[in-house]
Design an enzyme around this catalytic site. Structure first.
Site, mmCIF file in Angstrom:
data_model
loop_
_atom_site.group_PDB
_atom_site.id
_atom_site.type_symbol
_atom_site.label_atom_id
_atom_site.label_comp_id
_atom_site.label_asym_id
_atom_site.label_seq_id
_atom_site.Cartn_x
_atom_site.Cartn_y
_atom_site.Cartn_z
ATOM 1 N N CYS A 270 1.014 43.219 22.369
ATOM 2 C CA CYS A 270 1.844 42.263 23.508
ATOM 3 C C CYS A 270 1.234 41.666 24.473
ATOM 4 O O CYS A 270 1.481 41.050 25.301
ATOM 5 C CB CYS A 270 3.131 42.560 23.455
ATOM 6 S SG CYS A 270 3.183 44.227 24.547
ATOM 7 N N HIS B 211 -1.820 37.805 37.869
ATOM 8 C CA HIS B 211 -0.474 37.153 38.189
ATOM 9 C C HIS B 211 -0.450 35.445 37.671
ATOM 10 O O HIS B 211 0.216 35.075 36.733
ATOM 11 C CB HIS B 211 0.160 37.193 39.416
ATOM 12 C CG HIS B 211 1.434 36.744 39.547
ATOM 13 N ND1 HIS B 211 1.770 35.417 40.012
ATOM 14 C CD2 HIS B 211 2.800 37.265 39.349
ATOM 15 C CE1 HIS B 211 3.067 35.038 39.824
ATOM 16 N NE2 HIS B 211 3.706 36.148 39.493
HETATM 17 C C1 PEP Z 1 0.196 44.456 29.196
HETATM 18 O O1 PEP Z 1 -0.028 45.303 30.190
HETATM 19 O O2 PEP Z 1 -0.424 44.429 28.302
HETATM 20 C C2 PEP Z 1 1.631 43.927 29.135
HETATM 21 C C3 PEP Z 1 1.872 42.971 28.102
HETATM 22 O O3 PEP Z 1 2.291 44.366 30.175
HETATM 23 P P1 PEP Z 1 2.011 43.373 31.795
HETATM 24 O O4 PEP Z 1 1.016 42.325 31.349
HETATM 25 O O5 PEP Z 1 3.399 42.895 31.924
HETATM 26 O O6 PEP Z 1 1.632 44.402 32.624
#
Ligand code: PEP
Ligand code: MG
Length: 844
Positions: free
Chosen positions: A802, A426
């Site tokens: 992403c 986080h």
């Molecule tokens: C991922 O898991 O790569 C993502 C972009 O989503 P999050 O980091 O919000 O889980």
């Protein structure tokens, strides 16, 4: 012993010297020589010749010495293929011996002669023959005289059991061998690794006749560059010192400035002709070498000589200004300019950095999770960060780990330090999003949040409000306040980014969750939003209560009432984001995290919630317990929530579509993209698509307004990657959520990886932290399987990454090579990603 190596070159203005054969420094010297600049006689050893000597062949030193006069003395400098690969320091005054010492004594004076000879004896003993520096302390610590020489020679003889070598051949041979050994030493190899040099990186050597910075009339040495190292503006900087050599002028306080200066005397006033000659040569060299240079020069009895040229020292800001000016002066084109600035330079530009002059009192290290440096008072809670921010007091938020409840505090602090966590936990993800320096997994430091203490492994204890500094670029935690250099995002930088965008094929979007992120994304040149994490909007104080009401609802109807409160808030966020991103794509991910992240953790918070919802506190505690999961990241989150509690996704789809209608009516061009997280089966996609489609139709008929939208998925589970063919039939795009996909491919918790990641990387189990740089072999293979299977079923399928890897230059190379359409990363990484994508095209 092998053959006698006779491969060396006497540098002439007509020679042909390539960087790949003789190294970058030799190439620059050649360019100066080719303009008939006053460069003293030079013999070059190629990279290949150095390799031959290394393979136990003997160099024809006698042959080399025949190119010089009996009375000459020499310097030897390393010439690596790339200037930033480092190399052993130069050795000067080779060839000095008792006889030459006596001659110089007669020609100049005893002091200068002793200074020269002593310097050579020390550097030969310490740098070449590796004797302990302290052995010479008794000599160094007193005024130089003839007896210093005798003493130093005696120490050498005593330690080496032989007299100091008196012939140039032996000295030169030892110098060359020691430089070759140094190049292959562990430290040098590690330093080169950091610069991405290949394992077998090579270097050439330059043997140069020394012109003495000592003489009867004006003599001395200096260092000059013609742009400011801070901002790249035109300015002659450097120093000159009479009766000196090497870089002494930079070390001695009373050296002359080069150009007129209020602070003291200058070469411009002292030797105006030589000064203007130096400036003329500098300008000509800039055109010929196509770079700003730092020149080492010597004046010998009023004659100017150029000894060496290196790329001018430059901050990230100066690096951009230098290439922009070279383009506008017609020296090279935009492509060359982009080629010459490393993506990592861009990172420095966007974040505060520790001043290069800062003293680093390191108290611990962790994973460098978000770049830049921050200095402030230690606080152990987000609320304290907030209250000090109101008094304009900078803080560093120190937590064992952070959670969603810290997001607010993170907006008010200058930097974040956590004891636990990895690159994609986080704290790291949020800090990168906010452009906040962050170090995670600093487990050599112990945080005692209850007693508000931070202690280092060697027992130093820091209290709340003590100052610390974190360097999120290196992962170092420093004690005390430290001077920072502020970031610079100016017009020149924007121009540079436009050039890079023209070159790159891969598009770069931003991960932007809020209108302020979206503004930043646009400023930094993002070509759209690739990931809008909608749940971030619910952590705001006024929304959190409605969110909790929804979680505690007993019936669908009650849940709907709570969601109806959230709907206008989401709608207005989206409307604002669409306005900001007018004309660009916006990809919105529907709700992803497990619900427990929104629940109160502490008793006091539970009490407040009980009051607000008019429920007994036992009910709050019970529900919180019910919702807790053993592995929440693998539990009821993402699409699983969408299937079990469809009202949430329906509310979000409605908010998106209603905002689209409002935006389009205000002439904003937007085709929203709706993205579903954590899918693993085709059925999930079909089901959610049908819910979303139903809402789209409702909004169209309610508003009597037609709009289009795109529907797609995040590929975050290995199964989704393997079944991409099935899924692609129902998706117009697939975006790889490589944070979760890496976690699930390795079976490695992204929040706990920090505990062992450093050991894994130092022991070479992982070449890199796979949460930082995409694991091309494993996770990458899944991406390629998904690409092929997906595009086979849907040739128009748009592919992107992403996850955090979207901002990492190595991972961007993978995406370019694999023909993906775009990457998406936090706004602060967008410029780096744009330059990295351009570099792929320029260097492929
Ligand atoms: C991922 O898991 O790569 C993502 C972009 O989503 P999050 O980091 O919000 O889980
Ligand atoms: Mg994810």
């Amino acid at each position: 012993m092998g053959r006698l190596v006779k491969d060396y070159m006497h540098l002439k203005s007509s020679s042909d010297v390539h960087r790949s054969i003789y190294g970058a420094r030799a190439r620059r010297l050649f360019l100066l020589k080719s303009m008939n600049m006053p460069v003293p006689r030079v013999i070059l050893l190629s990279i290949n010749t150095v390799r031959k000597i290394q393979a136990e062949n003997k160099l024809d030193i006698e042959g080399i010495l025949e190119n010089f006069k009996e009375e000459d003395i020499f310097s030897v400098r390393a010439s690596p293929e790339h200037w930033d690969w480092g190399g052993p320091p130069s050795i000067l005054n080779i060839g000095l011996n008792n006889k030459k010492y006596n001659e110089i004594k007669k020609k100049l004076n005893i002091n200068l002669a002793s200074k020269l000879y002593l310097r050579f004896i020390l550097s030969y003993s310490i740098d070449v023959m590796r004797l302990d520096e302290e052995l010479f302390d008794p000599v160094v610590n007193k005024t130089i005289s003839e007896s210093s020489i005798k003493e130093a020679l005696a120490i050498y003889a005593e330690e080496m059991s032989e007299p100091f070598p008196q012939n140039a051949k032996q000295q030169l041979e030892q110098v060359l061998n020691s430089m070759i050994r140094a190049w292959n030493g562990t430290t040098a190899r590690l330093l080169r690794q950091v610069q991405n040099a290949p394992e077998d990186a090579g270097f050439g050597l330059i043997i140069q006749r020394m012109v003495l910075g000592f003489g009867k009339t004006e003599s001395g040495s200096g260092v000059a560059q013609f742009v400011s190292p801070l901002d790249g503006s035109k300015k002659v900087t450097g120093r000159y010192l009479s009766q000196s050599q090497g870089k002494e002028s930079l070390e001695i306080e009373n050296s002359l400035f080069l150009t007129k200066d209020k602070r003291g005397k200058s070469l411009e006033e002292h030797m105006p002709k030589i000064f203007s000659e130096l400036c003329r040569l500098g300008e000509e060299a800039r055109f010929k070498t196509r770079d700003e240079l730092e020149l080492d020069f010597t004046i010998e009895n009023e004659k100017l000589w150029l000894l060496d040229a290196a790329p001018a020292r430059r901050s990230a800001r100066a690096a951009i200004k230098i290439v922009i000016d070279l383009v506008s002066d017609g020296v090279y084109g935009q492509r060359e300019a982009v080629k010459r600035v490393e993506p990592k330079t861009i990172t420095e530009l966007l974040h505060s950095q520790l001043s290069p002059l800062a003293v680093r009192d390191v108290i611990g290290t962790g994973i460098a999770a978000s770049p830049g440096a921050a200095t402030g008072k230690i606080v152990f809670s987000s609320s304290m960060a907030q209250s000090l921010a109101l008094q304009d007091i900078p803080t560093v938020l120190v937590r064992v780990e952070t959670g969603p409840e810290d997001i607010r505090g993170m907006h008010f602090t200058k930097g974040v330090l956590t004891e636990r966590g990895g690159m994609t936990s986080h704290a790291g993800v949020t800090a990168r999003g906010l452009g906040l320096p962050c170090i995670v997994g600093a487990n050599s430091l112990k945080i005692d949040a209850k007693n508000r203490l931070l202690s280092s492994s060697n027992g130093r204890v820091f209290k709340e409000f003590d100052f610390i500094t974190i360097d999120g670029t290196s992962g170092q935690v420093l004690s005390g306040k430290t001077e920072l250099v502020e970031p610079a995002f100016d017009e020149g930088f924007k121009t540079f980014l436009d050039w890079a965008k023209e070159i790159s094929v891969l598009n770069v979007r931003a991960n932007a969750d809020t209108p302020s992120d979206a503004k930043l994304a646009r400023t930094f040149g993002a070509e759209g939003i690739g990931l809008c994490r909608t749940e971030q909007m619910f952590f705001e104080k006024d929304r959190l209560l409605a969110m909790r009401e929804m979680i505690f609802a007993d019936s669908n109807a009650d849940r709907k009432v709570a969601l109806d409160q959230l709907l206008p808030m989401q709608r207005s966020d989206f409307e604002e984001i669409f306005q900001i991103m007018d004309g660009l794509n916006v990809c919105i991910r529907l709700f992803d995290p497990p619900l427990h992240e929104f629940l109160p953790r502490e008793r006091q918070e539970m009490l407040e919630l009980a009051e607000a919802l008019d429920l007994p506190v036992s009910k709050i505690a019970e529900r919180t317990k019910d919702l807790s999961e053993f592995n929440p990241m693998l539990g009821m989150r993402g699409v699983r929530l969408g299937i079990t509690l469809p009202e949430i996704y329906e509310m979000q789809a409605r908010a998106i579509f209603e905002a689209t209608v409002l935006a389009q009516k205000a002439n904003i061009s937007i085709v929203p993209e709706i993205m579903i997280p954590l899918v693993s089966t085709r059925k999930e996609v079909q089901l959610i698509h049908s819910y979303v489609e139903k809402i789209a139709n409702e909004v169209k008929s309610e508003t009597n307004h037609f709009f289009e939208y795109k529907f797609g998925v995040m590929v975050e589970t290995p199964r989704a990657a393997l079944r991409a063919g099935d899924i692609a039939k129902h998706s117009s795009f697939m975006s790889f959520g490589t944070n979760d996909l890496t976690q699930m491919t390795y079976g490695l918790s992204r929040d706990d990886a920090g505990r062992f990641m450093r050991d894994y990387v130092t022991k070479g189990v992982f070449a890199e932290d796979p949460f930082h740089t995409l694991d091309d072999d494993g996770v990458g293979e899944l991406l390629l399987i998904a690409r092929d299977r997906g595009r086979q079923e849907n040739t128009d399928l748009v592919l992107s990454v992403c996850g955090e890897h979207g901002g990492d230059p190595n991972s961007i190379n993978f995406c370019c090579k694999s023909n993906f359409d775009y990457v998406s990363c936090s706004p602060f990484r967008v410029p780096v990603a744009i330059v990295a994508a351009a570099h792929y095209e320029l260097f492929k």
